[in-house]
Design a protein around this motif. Structure first.
Motif, PDB file in Angstrom:
ATOM      1  N   ILE A 108      -6.262  -4.689  -1.924  1.00 14.82           N
ATOM      2  CA  ILE A 108      -5.250  -3.785  -1.369  1.00 14.82           C
ATOM      3  C   ILE A 108      -5.946  -2.638  -0.640  1.00 14.82           C
ATOM      4  CG2 ILE A 108      -3.401  -2.160  -1.961  1.00 14.82           C
ATOM      5  CD1 ILE A 108      -2.786  -3.978  -4.376  1.00 14.82           C
ATOM      6  N   PRO A 109      -5.562  -2.363   0.600  1.00 11.43           N
ATOM      7  CA  PRO A 109      -6.213  -1.261   1.337  1.00 11.43           C
ATOM      8  C   PRO A 109      -5.921   0.086   0.689  1.00 11.43           C
ATOM      9  CG  PRO A 109      -4.311  -2.105   2.550  1.00 11.43           C
ATOM     10  CD  PRO A 109      -4.539  -3.043   1.409  1.00 11.43           C
ATOM     11  N   PHE A 267       0.498  -0.193   3.313  1.00 10.35           N
ATOM     12  CA  PHE A 267       0.182   0.207   1.944  1.00 10.35           C
ATOM     13  C   PHE A 267       0.267  -0.973   0.983  1.00 10.35           C
ATOM     14  CE2 PHE A 267       0.260   4.359   3.547  1.00 10.35           C
ATOM     15  CZ  PHE A 267      -0.057   5.284   2.567  1.00 10.35           C
ATOM     16  N   PHE A 268       1.153  -1.915   1.249  1.00 14.33           N
ATOM     17  CA  PHE A 268       1.374  -3.020   0.317  1.00 14.33           C
ATOM     18  C   PHE A 268       0.244  -4.043   0.365  1.00 14.33           C
ATOM     19  CE2 PHE A 268       3.497  -6.885  -1.272  1.00 14.33           C
ATOM     20  CZ  PHE A 268       4.063  -6.387  -2.445  1.00 14.33           C
ATOM     21  N   GLY A 269      -0.365  -4.228   1.520  1.00 16.73           N
ATOM     22  CA  GLY A 269      -1.451  -5.189   1.659  1.00 16.73           C
ATOM     23  C   GLY A 269      -1.022  -6.530   2.197  1.00 16.73           C
ATOM     24  N   GLY A 270       0.254  -6.657   2.591  1.00 12.44           N
ATOM     25  CA  GLY A 270       0.745  -7.942   3.094  1.00 12.44           C
ATOM     26  C   GLY A 270       0.636  -8.111   4.589  1.00 12.44           C
ATOM     27  N   GLY A 271       0.045  -7.144   5.279  1.00 15.84           N
ATOM     28  CA  GLY A 271      -0.094  -7.223   6.729  1.00 15.84           C
ATOM     29  C   GLY A 271       1.045  -6.506   7.434  1.00 15.84           C
ATOM     30  N   THR A 272       0.745  -5.917   8.578  1.00 18.38           N
ATOM     31  CA  THR A 272       1.768  -5.222   9.355  1.00 18.38           C
ATOM     32  C   THR A 272       2.473  -6.204  10.275  1.00 18.38           C
ATOM     33  OG1 THR A 272       0.072  -4.635  10.992  1.00 18.38           O
ATOM     34  CG2 THR A 272       0.600  -3.000   9.305  1.00 18.38           C
ATOM     35  N   ILE A 473      -8.627   3.147 -16.429  1.00 21.38           N
ATOM     36  CA  ILE A 473      -8.377   2.642 -15.082  1.00 21.38           C
ATOM     37  C   ILE A 473      -9.668   2.757 -14.290  1.00 21.38           C
ATOM     38  CG2 ILE A 473      -7.160   3.101 -12.903  1.00 21.38           C
ATOM     39  CD1 ILE A 473      -4.749   3.951 -14.528  1.00 21.38           C
ATOM     40  N   ILE A 474      -9.979   1.731 -13.499  1.00 20.92           N
ATOM     41  CA  ILE A 474     -11.157   1.793 -12.635  1.00 20.92           C
ATOM     42  C   ILE A 474     -10.891   2.868 -11.583  1.00 20.92           C
ATOM     43  CG2 ILE A 474     -12.663   0.497 -11.080  1.00 20.92           C
ATOM     44  CD1 ILE A 474     -11.729  -2.068 -12.503  1.00 20.92           C
ATOM     45  N   TRP A 475     -11.657   3.946 -11.606  1.00 21.49           N
ATOM     46  CA  TRP A 475     -11.353   5.137 -10.811  1.00 21.49           C
ATOM     47  C   TRP A 475     -11.145   4.831  -9.333  1.00 21.49           C
ATOM     48  CZ3 TRP A 475     -16.057   8.061 -13.311  1.00 21.49           C
ATOM     49  CH2 TRP A 475     -15.766   8.317 -14.659  1.00 21.49           C
ATOM     50  N   ASN A 476     -12.033   4.053  -8.752  1.00 21.21           N
ATOM     51  CA  ASN A 476     -11.969   3.787  -7.314  1.00 21.21           C
ATOM     52  C   ASN A 476     -10.832   2.834  -6.936  1.00 21.21           C
ATOM     53  OD1 ASN A 476     -13.995   5.404  -6.158  1.00 21.21           O
ATOM     54  ND2 ASN A 476     -15.593   4.011  -6.866  1.00 21.21           N
ATOM     55  N   TYR A 477     -10.207   2.213  -7.928  1.00 24.84           N
ATOM     56  CA  TYR A 477      -9.137   1.249  -7.645  1.00 24.84           C
ATOM     57  C   TYR A 477      -7.804   1.691  -8.239  1.00 24.84           C
ATOM     58  CZ  TYR A 477     -12.536  -1.983  -5.709  1.00 24.84           C
ATOM     59  OH  TYR A 477     -13.490  -2.567  -4.920  1.00 24.84           O
ATOM     60  N   ASP A 478      -7.664   2.983  -8.473  1.00 25.59           N
ATOM     61  CA  ASP A 478      -6.391   3.491  -8.982  1.00 25.59           C
ATOM     62  C   ASP A 478      -5.264   3.270  -7.977  1.00 25.59           C
ATOM     63  OD1 ASP A 478      -4.875   5.190 -10.999  1.00 25.59           O
ATOM     64  OD2 ASP A 478      -4.643   6.420  -9.209  1.00 25.59           O
ATOM     65  N   HIS A 479      -5.598   3.230  -6.682  1.00 20.71           N
ATOM     66  CA  HIS A 479      -4.562   3.032  -5.657  1.00 20.71           C
ATOM     67  C   HIS A 479      -3.876   1.683  -5.787  1.00 20.71           C
ATOM     68  CE1 HIS A 479      -8.038   0.940  -3.934  1.00 20.71           C
ATOM     69  NE2 HIS A 479      -7.196   0.268  -3.179  1.00 20.71           N
ATOM     70  N   TYR A 484       4.019   3.000  -3.834  1.00 23.03           N
ATOM     71  CA  TYR A 484       4.453   3.774  -2.681  1.00 23.03           C
ATOM     72  C   TYR A 484       4.094   3.034  -1.410  1.00 23.03           C
ATOM     73  CZ  TYR A 484       5.134   7.675   0.522  1.00 23.03           C
ATOM     74  OH  TYR A 484       5.579   8.474   1.547  1.00 23.03           O
ATOM     75  N   PRO A 485       5.065   2.816  -0.497  1.00 26.81           N
ATOM     76  CA  PRO A 485       6.499   3.045  -0.676  1.00 26.81           C
ATOM     77  C   PRO A 485       7.069   2.164  -1.792  1.00 26.81           C
ATOM     78  CG  PRO A 485       5.938   2.620   1.634  1.00 26.81           C
ATOM     79  CD  PRO A 485       4.747   2.249   0.814  1.00 26.81           C
TER      80      PRO A 485
END
Length: 535
Positions: A108-109, A267-272, A473-479, A484-485
């Protein structure tokens, strides 16, 4: 298998004069996995379209990245779906599985908010599993800024344009905590609840921290725990403590309003998608009313009773006129925790193989349905920190021999079905949130614990707003745990009672524990209809 296909992709693209970046290679590999046994034809078709549309898509370099490849793949998959429109309209079984896209949590970006420019930008550097100390601090900062920019757009918390009597009435402008020093009267603040000293709770924002007194606070719906971000109204006492009068979560924002502020960021990672592509997918989605996802949680492979019940479920759907598009099997996959004292991995491997045989015996399900496996909190893996990687290959190899197109996803994971965005998360969250709650939630709107849980994670825009000492939680992958959205649907696999709840347009449900309670859920994504089922 994947390494062979990967070499084939690189060879074919090299012959045509292309060099692939890693993200483009992964995208093409995901595309070819949809066409098992016809990888050559799929790659030739993809290359032909890439070359014919190179000028249109701006592919002038011999080095291909993800974006142009993703656009061509999207158009090909849409064309593939369009061929089946007549079948969909007639209610026949279609190639709807090609509309299902699974997004791994680790892919996920990551987007960060710039409070100066007031806009999001994509993080472009590498993300290490073992982050440094600054990564932990950034975790809290990013969570705060994500909600803060959302609150600033809310009419109740925005700064009045003109100072009139009416502007003061009903206006709740957020003040920085640093500005509370020496101020009298009530002020609204926003911050993270932290326990900087034993037994003493503080509210922190990016400017300062202040000790808070919650003894007289009136709270709203949701579980108020350490690590949650709150909006509070109160006043400073003589002893320097902020006396909280009213306390609640930041207001939720409608999905469409959030999307307008994101400047087409994915944000979702499914492509624009372009507007035209979204409309085409929405039209196809309307015609896919028969598509169904079947979700089961806690499938204990070492329990004969549980496996017998699972076979009954598969038999039932095998005899249906239209079989489900997707089966989601969520852990735990063993009745005993797979921790350091667990020594039966070879037995568990063979049990996965038996599950593959059971699924393979149902010919219609094997041909027309997809099967996705999500690890539970007590399943085998490198650690218990979130997000969790997919089940180890050692355990699933025997199953894949029987079900080659099985999907082994991370926990949590995301699924894009046409325009629908669905988040799957397997964790015993309700129990832990109630244990970590600082004070009882308000019962004015509801006294249902599951509804309080849904309100908590949606308002926090986070799947697991627990203290890190309770759930690492893996700090760098909390996103990867951000909401959101707001997605269309959130599936919370939990060992607690089976529940479904629609909150501010978001469909949330817990399929319950299949091995304990024989419960599962049949979900129709196109209509967001939830069928709570049980044997």
């Amino acid at each position: 298998m994947s390494s062979t296909v990967r070499k084939l992709i690189q060879k074919k693209f090299k012959i045509r004069g292309y060099t692939l970046k890693i993200d483009a290679l992964d995208q093409i590999l995901s595309f070819t996995n949809r066409f098992l046994g016809a990888e050559d034809e799929a790659l030739d078709l993809l290359l032909d379209h890439l070359q014919s549309q190179s000028q249109k898509l701006g592919v002038r370099s011999s080095i291909l990245d993800k974006e142009p490849v993703s656009r061509v793949i999207t158009s090909l998959l849409e064309a593939d779906d369009a061929v089946d429109e007549d079948f969909i309209a007639n209610g026949a079984v279609s190639n709807s599985t090609s509309a299902i896209r699974v997004i791994d949590a680790f892919l996920i970006p990551k987007f960060l908010y710039d409070p100066i420019k007031k806009q999001f930008y994509e993080h472009t550097g590498g993300l290490h599993i073992h982050g440094d100390a600054s990564a932990k601090a950034a975790l809290y900062k990013d969570r705060f800024l994500l909600l803060y920019q959302r609150v600033l757009r809310d009419s109740h918390f925005s700064k009045p344009a003109f100072h009139t009597e009416m502007s003061h009435y009903g206006s709740c402008e957020i003040a920085p905590i640093q500005s509370l020093v020496g101020q009298m009267g009530r002020r609204w603040v926003m911050g993270v609840i932290s326990q900087l000293e034993d037994g003493h709770f503080y509210l922190e924002d990016l400017t300062a921290s202040v000790e808070i007194d919650l003894s007289k606070a009136k709270v709203t719906t949701g579980f108020l725990s350490e690590n949650t971000i709150v909006v509070a109204e109160g006043e400073m006492l003589v002893n320097g403590i902020y006396q909280v009068i009213t306390c609640g979560f930041p207001p939720l924002e409608e999905r469409d309003k959030s999307l307008k502020s994101l400047a087409q960021h994915d944000f979702f990672g499914g492509g624009t998608l372009t507007k035209e592509e979204t409309l085409r997918l929405a039209e196809l989605e309307k015609r896919s009313l028969n598509d169904m996802f079947v979700i089961l949680s806690d499938i204990w492979l070492d329990s004969e009773e549980a496996m017998g019940k699972l076979e009954t479920v598969l038999d039932g759907f095998e005899s249906q006129e239209v079989v489900p598009s997707l089966f989601v099997f969520m852990g735990n996959f063993c009745s005993h925790p797979c921790n350091l004292s667990f020594h039966s991995f070879s037995s568990l491997r063979s049990q996965f193989g038996k599950l593959g045989q059971m699924i393979g015996a149902h010919q219609r399900l094997k041909e027309h349905s997809r099967f996705m496996f999500i690890p539970g909190p007590e399943d085998a893996g490198p650690s218990t920190a979130l997000p969790r990687c997919p089940l180890p290959k050692y355990l699933t190899e025997e199953l894949q021999k029987h079900i080659p197109n099985a999907i082994f996803a991370s926990n949590p994971c995301r699924v894009k079905f046409y325009t629908q965005e669905i988040v799957f998360f397997r964790h015993d969250l309700l129990y832990r949130m109630r244990r970590s709650c600082l004070m009882p939630p308000s019962t004015e709107e509801t006294d249902d614990p599951f509804e309080h849980l849904v309100a908590t994670i949606t308002h926090q825009s986070h799947l697991c707003p627990l203290p890190l000492i309770v759930q690492p939680i893996i700090w760098n992958y909390d996103h990867c745990l951000h909401l959101y959205p707001s997605p269309h649907t959130i599936v919370l696999g939990d060992k607690s009672e089976q529940k479904a709840f629609k909150y501010t347009g978001i469909t949330c449900f817990n399929p319950g524990s299949f091995s304990n309670d024989s419960t599962f859920v049949a979900y129709r994504p196109c209509t967001q209809e939830v069928e709570l089922s049980a044997l």
